[in-house]
Design an enzyme around this catalytic site. Structure first.
Site, PDB file in Angstrom:
ATOM      1  N   LYS A  80       0.839  -1.199   0.000  1.00  0.00           N
ATOM      2  CA  LYS A  80       0.000   0.000   0.000  1.00  0.00           C
ATOM      3  C   LYS A  80       0.871   1.246   0.000  1.00  0.00           C
ATOM      4  O   LYS A  80       1.894   1.303   0.687  1.00  0.00           O
ATOM      5  CB  LYS A  80      -0.906  -0.029   1.229  1.00  0.00           C
ATOM      6  CG  LYS A  80      -1.929   1.088   1.317  1.00  0.00           C
ATOM      7  CD  LYS A  80      -2.826   0.862   2.524  1.00  0.00           C
ATOM      8  CE  LYS A  80      -3.787   2.011   2.772  1.00  0.00           C
ATOM      9  NZ  LYS A  80      -4.632   1.779   3.965  1.00  0.00           N
ATOM     10  N   SER A 155      -9.340   2.400   3.167  1.00  0.00           N
ATOM     11  CA  SER A 155      -8.400   3.050   2.277  1.00  0.00           C
ATOM     12  C   SER A 155      -7.551   2.081   1.472  1.00  0.00           C
ATOM     13  O   SER A 155      -6.952   2.470   0.473  1.00  0.00           O
ATOM     14  CB  SER A 155      -7.493   3.993   3.076  1.00  0.00           C
ATOM     15  OG  SER A 155      -6.699   3.293   4.000  1.00  0.00           O
ATOM     16  N   SER A 179      -9.677   0.364   7.477  1.00  0.00           N
ATOM     17  CA  SER A 179      -9.134   0.322   6.124  1.00  0.00           C
ATOM     18  C   SER A 179      -8.570  -1.016   5.667  1.00  0.00           C
ATOM     19  O   SER A 179      -8.189  -1.151   4.512  1.00  0.00           O
ATOM     20  CB  SER A 179      -8.056   1.399   5.965  1.00  0.00           C
ATOM     21  OG  SER A 179      -8.624   2.671   6.096  1.00  0.00           O
TER      22      SER A 179
END
Length: 466
Positions: A80, A155, A179
């Site tokens: 990420k 996210s 997330s």
């Protein structure tokens, strides 16, 4: 439904990460073949799903020729784009400054890649991870592979979309308000938010006043999540927490389960409530005891969490030019980021009390888990919204209100530091995944994983390719 996936007859096949490790160790496929297949699959879905923040395919090919050792040696993944990987930019889901490569791996990437994983690059996220939907006005939305009219959540949206679409078997995610669990729910994946400080973390997350962020992975099977935590524990072992160990099967203990669908201020809608109650009946059929409970939160919790969230936005924007130099463009940020910062600035006098109240939530969790082994809630209050519903070009008040309508369950574990797992046990009438969330006391990931194994056996997870 507009499904998009890349599963096919190549070196990856339908294998999860553990299956791929077995194929690699057995000589059925090579790391080079596996990485090439993952690159091809990523390119197949990237234009539609928009999951990639920074591709590093040539680097991955080079690593595959001589992969580093570790259980996952040769298994492709993505990291990420809010943790540092040497040689790759870290953009946090924004384009508010010019990219520049990180000089070294952050603490998390060092541990993560130390398991032998090969990253194909960085995965997209919502700006700084603040929104539950990645829909940046210039970087574009990340779409759900189960139905591309819908958001992939956030996210950790890019990671989730690529795992669900079959591009890679597992990918990095982290969770500061849901997330890991939110995109797991939206994309039909397993997503475990570990206990606070269970895994190595970059300094930016360790330095928060309330350490709400936990790193982990998104996977398609319980055994992949269990295997990752086992291997990570060999590299980074927090001595203040009980070890997770090597978990490969369901537990035998029958559990006391606390069921809640009212959330932390705004509860689940009718369909989501019914799906959660159906999951409760499955638990009862398996011999567990389910009791309806109230989550022990103060009425101010949701308001306090938004203000704390806003203080993090203010902390990111305040020193922006000092950190990022002349290319820093504050005006490039979306309305949610800017609105959160304004909210925090206007209410700065309330922040000390807010932090004090949120810290007391740890005691509230202790109270709940003294009575119940695990909690059961939906991950999200409603079905996954369409792209545009959480458009960050909308005014701040509209966005934050819609976010609170949808994200009504996950932030509590971020504040308490307790673990929670999203499992793809339900499907809406429209055919979209709807995750069910199981929480436990701090340090009790093993109990959640053993329960997850049992539920996976009892109700096998839906597969996008079927």
């Amino acid at each position: 439904m507009k499904k998009v996936h890349a599963f096919g007859d190549d070196a990856l096949g339908d294998l999860d990460a553990v299956g791929l490790v077995e194929a690699l160790h057995g000589g059925k496929v090579s790391a080079a073949e596996v990485v090439e297949a993952a690159i091809s699959r990523t390119e197949k879905v990237a234009a539609t799903l928009n999951p990639v923040a920074f591709p590093a395919y040539d680097r991955a090919r080079a690593e595959a020729r001589d992969p580093r050792p570790g259980y996952f040696s040769g298994v492709p993944t993505f990291v990420k784009d809010n943790v540092d990987v040497a040689g790759m930019p870290t953009m946090h889901g924004t384009d508010a400054w010019d990219p520049r490569p990180a000089k070294r791996d952050g603490d998390f990437a060092r541990m993560y890649l130390g398991t032998g994983l090969i990253t194909l690059g960085k995965a997209q996220l919502s700006e700084y991870g603040f929104s539950a939907s990645a829909e940046h006005p210039r970087l574009g939305p990340v779409r759900c592979p189960w139905d591309t009219d819908h958001t992939a959540g956030a996210s950790s949206s890019g990671s989730a979309a690529m795992v669900a679409a079959g591009a890679v078997p597992l990918a990095h995610a982290n969770d500061g308000g849901g997330s890991i669990r939110i995109p797991a729910s939206v994309n039909g994946l397993v997503g475990l938010k570990p206990t606070r400080a269970r895994l190595a973390q970059d300094k930016q997350f360790r330095d928060m006043p309330i350490k709400i962020v936990s790193d982990g992975v998104l996977t398609r099977s319980v055994r992949d999540t269990a295997a990752f935590l086992r291997e990570a524990e060999k590299i980074y072992r927090p001595l203040h927490l009980p070890p997770i160990g090597d978990l490969t099967r369901p537990g035998r203990k029958r559990l006391r389960v606390g069921l809640n669908t009212s959330g932390v201020g705004r509860g689940a809608d009718k369909e989501t409530t019914a799906l959660t109650e159906e999951t409760a009946r499955l638990l009862e059929d398996l011999g567990h005891t389910v009791v309806e409970v109230e989550v022990p939160v103060k009425p101010s919790f949701a308001e306090d969490f938004v203000l704390y969230w806003g203080s993090l936005s203010l902390a990111m924007l305040g020193p922006g030019r000092l950190v990022h130099g002349r290319s820093w463009r504050r005006a490039s940020h979306d309305n949610l980021t800017l609105g959160l910062a304004r909210h925090a600035l206007r209410n700065a006098h309330r922040l000390p009390g807010t932090i004090a109240r949120l810290k007391r939530a740890e005691g509230q969790a202790e109270h709940l888990y003294a009575k119940y082994d695990v909690s059961l809630t939906p991950v999200l209050a409603t079905e996954t919204p369409r792209v545009g519903h959480l458009d960050p070009t909308l005014d701040y008040e509209t966005i934050i209100d819609r976010l609170q309508d949808w994200v009504a369950f996950t932030p509590w574990q971020n504040v308490t530091g307790a673990p929670a797992i999203s499992l793809p046990l339900a499907t809406t009438a429209n055919g979209l995944p709807q995750g069910m969330m199981f929480g436990g006391a701090p340090g009790q990931e093993a109990a959640l994983i053993e329960l997850a194994y049992e539920l996976e056996e009892a109700r096998p997870f839906a597969r996008i390719q079927d």
